[in-house]
Motif scaffolding. Structure first.
Motif, PDB file in Angstrom:
ATOM      1  N   SER A   7      31.787  66.785  19.825  1.00 33.85           N
ATOM      2  CA  SER A   7      32.457  67.943  20.425  1.00 33.85           C
ATOM      3  C   SER A   7      33.796  67.536  21.038  1.00 33.85           C
ATOM      4  CB  SER A   7      31.567  68.578  21.498  1.00 33.85           C
ATOM      5  OG  SER A   7      30.385  69.086  20.926  1.00 33.85           O
ATOM      6  N   LYS A   8      33.808  66.381  21.680  1.00 40.25           N
ATOM      7  CA  LYS A   8      35.032  65.865  22.296  1.00 40.25           C
ATOM      8  C   LYS A   8      36.074  65.540  21.231  1.00 40.25           C
ATOM      9  CE  LYS A   8      36.617  62.344  25.590  1.00 40.25           C
ATOM     10  NZ  LYS A   8      36.174  61.185  26.431  1.00 40.25           N
ATOM     11  N   LYS A  11      37.473  68.796  19.898  1.00 40.05           N
ATOM     12  CA  LYS A  11      38.340  69.379  20.928  1.00 40.05           C
ATOM     13  C   LYS A  11      39.703  68.691  20.924  1.00 40.05           C
ATOM     14  CE  LYS A  11      38.511  70.427  25.896  1.00 40.05           C
ATOM     15  NZ  LYS A  11      37.788  70.299  27.203  1.00 40.05           N
ATOM     16  N   LYS A  12      39.713  67.382  20.758  1.00 45.54           N
ATOM     17  CA  LYS A  12      40.956  66.616  20.701  1.00 45.54           C
ATOM     18  C   LYS A  12      41.792  67.042  19.500  1.00 45.54           C
ATOM     19  CE  LYS A  12      43.937  63.231  21.329  1.00 45.54           C
ATOM     20  NZ  LYS A  12      44.969  63.312  22.399  1.00 45.54           N
ATOM     21  N   ARG A  14      41.664  69.938  17.913  1.00 41.80           N
ATOM     22  CA  ARG A  14      42.157  71.298  18.144  1.00 41.80           C
ATOM     23  C   ARG A  14      43.408  71.286  19.019  1.00 41.80           C
ATOM     24  NH1 ARG A  14      36.163  73.661  18.902  1.00 41.80           N
ATOM     25  NH2 ARG A  14      35.882  74.637  16.844  1.00 41.80           N
ATOM     26  N   SER A  15      43.419  70.428  20.015  1.00 47.89           N
ATOM     27  CA  SER A  15      44.582  70.311  20.897  1.00 47.89           C
ATOM     28  C   SER A  15      45.797  69.809  20.126  1.00 47.89           C
ATOM     29  CB  SER A  15      44.260  69.348  22.047  1.00 47.89           C
ATOM     30  OG  SER A  15      45.378  69.170  22.878  1.00 47.89           O
ATOM     31  N   TYR A  36      34.143  63.477  12.536  1.00 49.53           N
ATOM     32  CA  TYR A  36      34.069  64.732  13.300  1.00 49.53           C
ATOM     33  C   TYR A  36      32.696  65.389  13.304  1.00 49.53           C
ATOM     34  CZ  TYR A  36      39.144  64.571  13.746  1.00 49.53           C
ATOM     35  OH  TYR A  36      40.425  64.196  14.073  1.00 49.53           O
ATOM     36  N   LYS A  51      39.518  77.704  15.554  1.00 49.48           N
ATOM     37  CA  LYS A  51      39.095  78.019  16.916  1.00 49.48           C
ATOM     38  C   LYS A  51      37.596  78.282  17.002  1.00 49.48           C
ATOM     39  CE  LYS A  51      43.532  79.839  18.503  1.00 49.48           C
ATOM     40  NZ  LYS A  51      44.267  81.016  19.039  1.00 49.48           N
TER      41      LYS A  51
END
Length: 333
Positions: A7-8, A11-12, A14-15, A36, A51
Motif C-alpha cells: 500500500s505504501k 501510494k508513493k 500515485r504521488s 507493487y 486513484k
C-alpha cells in the motif's frame, strides 16, 4: 518482521504520478508488477494504477493469482485493456518494457513515457527488501565457500553453482560466469571445457532469494605470475577507492567519471561501468544521471581485461548518508 508494505509503495507511485501530471500508470514489467502487488506472473500482465483500487489484467495462464492489492481480471484481447484506459486523460507507461506490438494495438494517444517514474520507488530498498538481499548474499557466500575449482572444467563449475543454488532452496540470478586462463580477458565469457589449472579464474555469480538478487565476483588463483598479482592488487585498490568515494548525494555519473580516472591513472582501459543497481533484477537502477540516495544497493566491480588475462572483483554495497556500507566484503577473495 512484516512483509512488504505494498500500500505504501502504491501510494508513493500515485504521488509521483500526480507530481508529473499523470492520472494513472500502465505497468507491464513483471518485476514492477511484483514490486507493487507481490504477484509473480508467468504470462503477460497489465497493472493499472490510478486513484481507485488498482486493476491487474492477466492471461488465463496465471489463473492461480490472487492479491489484496488489486482487482484481478483475466483478459483475452488487448481491446479490454484499451477500453479500460479510456477513462484516463494521461497514462504513464514503461517505454523500456512495453512491446511495440502492444503499443500499436493499444492505439492510445494519451500514453506518455514514464518508465523512470514507475521504477523510481524500487531504487531505495526498505527494511524487508534489505533482509532478502542480505540473505541472498549469505547464500552466495556459502556457495563460494563450498566450491572446489582446481582440475575442473568451466562448464562443470558453472553447473555445480546452479546445483548448489537449488540445494540451498534458491535459484540462480543469472547464468554463472566462469572464466579461467586466457578466457579471463573476456567480460561475459560463456563457460567452456577449459580446465582450471594454474593462473587466474573469474567466477561471477548470484542467486535469488524471495525474488531479490545477489551479484558477486571473486578471483580464484594458484601459481600466478607477477603480472597476475599486480592485476589483482590494482583492481582491489581501485575498488576500495571507489567504495570510499560513494555516499548519498553523489550522482552515479560522478562515480563513473572517478572510476575512469582511476583506471587511466593505472594505465588500464575502461570496458564497462563501475557497477549497477541490484534488487528484483540483477541489473536495475540507479544508473547514469541518478543521484545516489540512502538505501540504494549497488555493485562496485572494477575490471581489467588484457590479451590472455583479466581480473574483476565485485561487491555489493548499501548507500548511506556519509559513506557506503559493504554488504559482501566478508566473502574471501
Amino acid at each position: 518482521m512484516k512483509g512488504p508494505d505494498f500500500s505504501k509503495r502504491i501510494k508513493k507511485l500515485r504521488s509521483l504520478l500526480q507530481d508529473n501530471n499523470l492520472d494513472s500508470a500502465l505497468i507491464t514489467d513483471r518485476h514492477d508488477i511484483r514490486y507493487y502487488t507481490g504477484c509473480t506472473i508467468t504470462g503477460p500482465g497489465f497493472l493499472i494504477i490510478g486513484k481507485q483500487k488498482p486493476k491487474l489484467f492477466l492471461s488465463s495462464i496465471d489463473n492461480h493469482i490472487r492479491t489484496k492489492q488489486a482487482d484481478v481480471l483475466f483478459f483475452k484481447d488487448l481491446k479490454e485493456i484499451k477500453s479500460h484506459l479510456k477513462q484516463y486523460k494521461k497514462t504513464g507507461f514503461d517505454e523500456y518494457n512495453m512491446k511495440a506490438y502492444t503499443f500499436i494495438k493499444l492505439k492510445n494517444k494519451n500514453l506518455v513515457p514514464a518508465g523512470k517514474i514507475i521504477k523510481f520507488p524500487r531504487m531505495v530498498k526498505d527494511e524487508w527488501e534489505m533482509k532478502q538481499i542480505k540473505k541472498s548474499i549469505k547464500i552466495t557466500a556459502k556457495i563460494f565457500e563450498t566450491l572446489e575449482v582446481n582440475g575442473k572444467k568451466e562448464k562443470e563449475i558453472a553447473r555445480e553453482i546452479e546445483i548448489l543454488s537449488l540445494k540451498l532452496n534458491t535459484e540462480k540470478a543469472f547464468p554463472p560466469i566462469v572464466a579461467t586462463g586466457k578466457n579471463t580477458g573476456f567480460i561475459h565469457h560463456i563457460p567452456t571445457n577449459a580446465v582450471v589449472l594454474k593462473g587466474l579464474t573469474i567466477i561471477d555469480m548470484g542467486v535469488k532469494f524471495n525474488g531479490y538478487c545477489s551479484d558477486i565476483t571473486r578471483m580464484f588463483y594458484s601459481k600466478i605470475t607477477q603480472r597476475g598479482e599486480k592485476l589483482i592488487e590494482d583492481v582491489k585498490e581501485i575498488q576500495e577507492t571507489i567504495i570510499d568515494e560513494i555516499r548519498e548525494g553523489v550522482t552515479f555519473s560522478e562515480i563513473e567519471k572517478f572510476y575512469e580516472k582511476l583506471m587511466k591513472r593505472k594505465g588500464y582501459k575502461v570496458y564497462h561501468s563501475f557497477g549497477h543497481g541490484v534488487g528484483l533484477e540483477v541489473h536495475e537502477g540507479p544508473s547514469k544521471t541518478d543521484i545516489l540516495r540512502k538505501g540504494m544497493v549497488v555493485t562496485v566491480e572494477p575490471g581489467v581485461y588484457k590479451k590472455g588475462i583479466g581480473c574483476r572483483i565485485e561487491d555489493m554495497i548499501k548507500i548511506e548518508k556519509m559513506k557506503a556500507k559493504p554488504l559482501s566484503k566478508f566473502i574471501p577473495l
